[in-house]
Enzyme design. Structure first.
Site, PDB file in Angstrom:
ATOM      1  N   ASP A 189     -16.130  48.884  17.037  1.00 26.56           N
ATOM      2  CA  ASP A 189     -14.845  48.337  16.594  1.00 26.56           C
ATOM      3  C   ASP A 189     -13.992  47.964  17.799  1.00 26.56           C
ATOM      4  O   ASP A 189     -13.111  48.717  18.231  1.00 26.56           O
ATOM      5  CB  ASP A 189     -14.109  49.293  15.659  1.00 26.56           C
ATOM      6  CG  ASP A 189     -14.715  49.318  14.264  1.00 26.56           C
ATOM      7  OD1 ASP A 189     -15.714  48.607  14.029  1.00 26.56           O
ATOM      8  OD2 ASP A 189     -14.194  50.038  13.397  1.00 26.56           O
ATOM      9  N   TYR A 192     -10.959  44.039  16.389  1.00 26.84           N
ATOM     10  CA  TYR A 192     -10.369  43.952  15.052  1.00 26.84           C
ATOM     11  C   TYR A 192      -9.943  42.520  14.721  1.00 26.84           C
ATOM     12  O   TYR A 192      -9.037  42.287  13.923  1.00 26.84           O
ATOM     13  CB  TYR A 192      -9.203  44.928  14.889  1.00 26.84           C
ATOM     14  CG  TYR A 192      -9.688  46.342  14.690  1.00 26.84           C
ATOM     15  CD1 TYR A 192      -9.734  46.915  13.424  1.00 26.84           C
ATOM     16  CD2 TYR A 192     -10.152  47.095  15.759  1.00 26.84           C
ATOM     17  CE1 TYR A 192     -10.215  48.203  13.242  1.00 26.84           C
ATOM     18  CE2 TYR A 192     -10.636  48.379  15.588  1.00 26.84           C
ATOM     19  CZ  TYR A 192     -10.655  48.925  14.326  1.00 26.84           C
ATOM     20  OH  TYR A 192     -11.138  50.194  14.142  1.00 26.84           O
ATOM     21  N   HIS A 312     -21.560  54.552  15.330  1.00 32.45           N
ATOM     22  CA  HIS A 312     -20.196  54.251  14.889  1.00 32.45           C
ATOM     23  C   HIS A 312     -19.733  55.192  13.784  1.00 32.45           C
ATOM     24  O   HIS A 312     -18.642  55.758  13.861  1.00 32.45           O
ATOM     25  CB  HIS A 312     -20.081  52.807  14.416  1.00 32.45           C
ATOM     26  CG  HIS A 312     -18.671  52.424  14.068  1.00 32.45           C
ATOM     27  ND1 HIS A 312     -17.652  52.437  15.003  1.00 32.45           N
ATOM     28  CD2 HIS A 312     -18.090  52.056  12.893  1.00 32.45           C
ATOM     29  CE1 HIS A 312     -16.511  52.078  14.426  1.00 32.45           C
ATOM     30  NE2 HIS A 312     -16.752  51.856  13.142  1.00 32.45           N
ATOM     31  N   HIS A 322     -13.474  57.800   5.063  1.00 34.62           N
ATOM     32  CA  HIS A 322     -14.911  57.607   5.318  1.00 34.62           C
ATOM     33  C   HIS A 322     -15.715  58.894   5.142  1.00 34.62           C
ATOM     34  O   HIS A 322     -16.771  59.059   5.767  1.00 34.62           O
ATOM     35  CB  HIS A 322     -15.137  57.025   6.718  1.00 34.62           C
ATOM     36  CG  HIS A 322     -14.333  55.795   6.997  1.00 34.62           C
ATOM     37  ND1 HIS A 322     -14.463  54.640   6.249  1.00 34.62           N
ATOM     38  CD2 HIS A 322     -13.386  55.524   7.937  1.00 34.62           C
ATOM     39  CE1 HIS A 322     -13.638  53.720   6.715  1.00 34.62           C
ATOM     40  NE2 HIS A 322     -12.962  54.235   7.726  1.00 34.62           N
ATOM     41  N   HIS A 349     -15.105  55.198  13.995  1.00 36.15           N
ATOM     42  CA  HIS A 349     -14.920  54.811  12.587  1.00 36.15           C
ATOM     43  C   HIS A 349     -13.735  55.497  11.920  1.00 36.15           C
ATOM     44  O   HIS A 349     -12.884  54.833  11.318  1.00 36.15           O
ATOM     45  CB  HIS A 349     -16.206  55.081  11.808  1.00 36.15           C
ATOM     46  CG  HIS A 349     -16.298  54.363  10.493  1.00 36.15           C
ATOM     47  ND1 HIS A 349     -15.941  53.031  10.345  1.00 36.15           N
ATOM     48  CD2 HIS A 349     -16.719  54.777   9.261  1.00 36.15           C
ATOM     49  CE1 HIS A 349     -16.144  52.663   9.096  1.00 36.15           C
ATOM     50  NE2 HIS A 349     -16.605  53.700   8.417  1.00 36.15           N
ATOM     51  N   VAL A 350     -13.666  56.818  11.978  1.00 42.03           N
ATOM     52  CA  VAL A 350     -12.532  57.559  11.424  1.00 42.03           C
ATOM     53  C   VAL A 350     -11.423  57.554  12.468  1.00 42.03           C
ATOM     54  O   VAL A 350     -11.629  57.981  13.602  1.00 42.03           O
ATOM     55  CB  VAL A 350     -12.928  59.002  11.075  1.00 42.03           C
ATOM     56  CG1 VAL A 350     -11.714  59.764  10.533  1.00 42.03           C
ATOM     57  CG2 VAL A 350     -14.065  59.013  10.073  1.00 42.03           C
ATOM     58  N   HIS A 351     -10.233  57.096  12.090  1.00 42.42           N
ATOM     59  CA  HIS A 351      -9.154  56.904  13.060  1.00 42.42           C
ATOM     60  C   HIS A 351      -8.405  58.212  13.314  1.00 42.42           C
ATOM     61  O   HIS A 351      -7.219  58.364  13.008  1.00 42.42           O
ATOM     62  CB  HIS A 351      -8.219  55.798  12.583  1.00 42.42           C
ATOM     63  CG  HIS A 351      -8.915  54.489  12.418  1.00 42.42           C
ATOM     64  ND1 HIS A 351      -8.388  53.434  11.713  1.00 42.42           N
ATOM     65  CD2 HIS A 351     -10.126  54.059  12.871  1.00 42.42           C
ATOM     66  CE1 HIS A 351      -9.234  52.423  11.738  1.00 42.42           C
ATOM     67  NE2 HIS A 351     -10.297  52.786  12.431  1.00 42.42           N
TER      68      HIS A 351
END
Length: 475
Positions: A189, A192, A312, A322, A349-351
């Protein structure tokens, strides 16, 4: 006395990796910048001076063992030259490497001319200066090659994921550049840009390349792809996955006998790094499955004791965002990770940020009637670093109660570093972007899965053990 305190902290850290101690859910709340992208006229996206001047310069490892780099850049108006002039003395470029260029379209956006140049046969542990020219415009940079592949080669990696191009992203990048790390393990990522439409998709890929150039032109970033690199937009007629990403960011996949640039491996200093693709087929008998099976057999822990995997989508994640998305890859590969004693697996992936204990679901704890991860000394530590700063914001809702396998979790922006000291120990930090200050929030000593075993430690001479541990304490 200080040495005793440090040794005590070290032993406590090791024990915490193995015992299912109660984890920590941080209650820290910071005042982050708004989760919106930086305006295109901001100075961080500044176009270099000069007609057709090279921009978006970035380098990555170019071979299996760190004696080559791939240098990439864009010329916006015309092809110009694809040559890189380089040498070990500033201003004296005694060598020349010839690259290639291409451009592409995405919807009605037409890219600049994208250059990739392999610079090979470099000396290890050497600073090289390089120059890229386009007509009368030229730019100069430098990079440092890693030490020889050796079990005790020290090296410091930065870990960043889910970055984007917001003011929070800028804070992460600036903090990372103060860390002293020598290369970035990027967890997917990037730009964006897929949150935009039509021509703005390509424009935001360009702006991100200029945004990170302050680091990527001077040290290698080892890339992995996330869901925001897929760029599948059928309403725009764009149905080729990863089109923008693969045109711009190359990897040395052929060096590790991979059939795709989306999964590959490199050796760097004392680490063997495996990059997987969460958004490519990976179940049994697929190309990625076959490749990983073969690559794991190529790992020589006598030469590269540190086995690191990048992906990811996290396999273990206690955030509501997620949740359980990594279960399919866990089912496919976890047994291999445990069998080969992977040291650490990084995901994005998980913010948010989260670190696990060493646990696995290879053998279920059926005594309780629940299929639940259990402590496993042969398993990796799983770390999610999806907190680079993108415009989607933080994932602040964790599942409650905190699972036994979760050691530390916090929804803040930041980056990590893994400072490998020798074949037995590495020091890990997660640094929160705390209101403009670099703060080490989660840290522990990671001991190597291969050389940490007693039978192999006995192979090391006593004076060697004293020297490496003493050297670590001295630092």
């Amino acid at each position: 006395m200080n040495h005793l305190v440090i040794i005590s902290v070290f032993l406590s850290s090791v024990l915490l990796l193995y015992r299912g101690e109660s984890g920590i859910t941080s209650s820290f709340i910071r005042s982050e910048w708004p989760a919106v992208d930086i305006p295109l006229d901001h100075h961080v996206f500044k176009v270099p001076k000069g007609y057709n001047a090279p921009q978006q310069v970035h380098i990555t490892q170019g071979d299996y063992d760190g004696k080559a780099v791939i240098i990439s850049w864009v010329t916006p108006d015309e092809p110009g030259s694809s040559q890189v002039h380089y040498g070990a003395v500033q201003g004296k470029y005694e060598f020349v490497a010839q690259g290639t260029y291409h451009n592409y379209t995405f919807y009605k956006y037409k890219s600049g001319f994208i250059h990739h140049c392999l610079v090979s046969d470099l000396e290890h542990d050497t600073k090289y200066y390089y120059k890229i020219e386009s007509g009368e415009s030229s730019r100069e940079f430098w990079f440092v090659t890693p030490p020889h592949v050796h079990p005790d080669a020290s090296y410091k990696f930065g870990i960043i994921g889910d970055m984007g191009q917001t003011f929070n992203s800028l804070s992460t990048l600036e903090h990372y550049m103060e860390s002293g790390a020598q290369a970035v393990l990027f967890l997917g990522d990037l730009s964006y840009a897929d949150r935009y439409q039509y021509n703005d998709v390509g424009v935001r890929w360009d702006s991100w390349g200029r945004f990170v150039e302050r680091s990527t032109a001077y040290q290698p970033w080892l890339w992995s792809a996330g869901n925001h690199e897929v760029d599948y937009m059928p309403y725009m007629g764009e149905v080729t996955p990863f089109r923008n990403y693969l045109q711009r960011y190359t990897t040395p996949y052929l060096a590790s006998k991979s059939s795709s640039p989306l999964w590959y491996a490199v050796r760097r200093a004392s680490a063997h790094i495996i990059v997987l693709s969460s958004y490519s087929p990976f179940v049994k008998y697929t190309p990625q499955w076959h490749w990983l099976s073969e690559e794991l057999t190529r790992v020589d822990r006598e030469k590269t004791p540190w086995l690191i995997v990048l992906m990811h989508v996290p396999i273990y994640n206690s955030n509501e965002a997620h949740f359980m998305e990594g279960e399919s890859m866990r089912a496919a590969f976890e047994e291999w990770f445990v069998q080969h004693k992977v040291d650490v697996i990084f995901a994005g992936h998980v913010h948010a940020y989260e670190r696990s204990y060493r646990i696995s679901n290879v053998r279920y704890n059926v005594s309780s009637g629940d299929r639940y991860p259990v402590p496993d000394k042969s398993a990796p530590v799983y770390i999610t670093v999806g907190d680079g700063g993108n415009q989607e914001g933080l994932a602040g809702r964790f599942t409650e109660p905190q699972p036994d396998y979760s050691a530390f979790r916090e929804a803040s922006y930041g980056h990590s570093t893994l400072d490998i000291k020798n074949r037995t120990h590495a020091i890990y930090h997660w640094n929160r972007n705390d209101d403009g200050k670099k703060v080490a929030t989660d840290e522990f000593v990671l001991h190597n899965q291969y050389w940490g075993k007693n039978i192999r430690r006995r192979k090391l001479k006593k004076h060697y053990i004293r020297s490496v541990v003493g050297g670590w304490i001295a630092t």
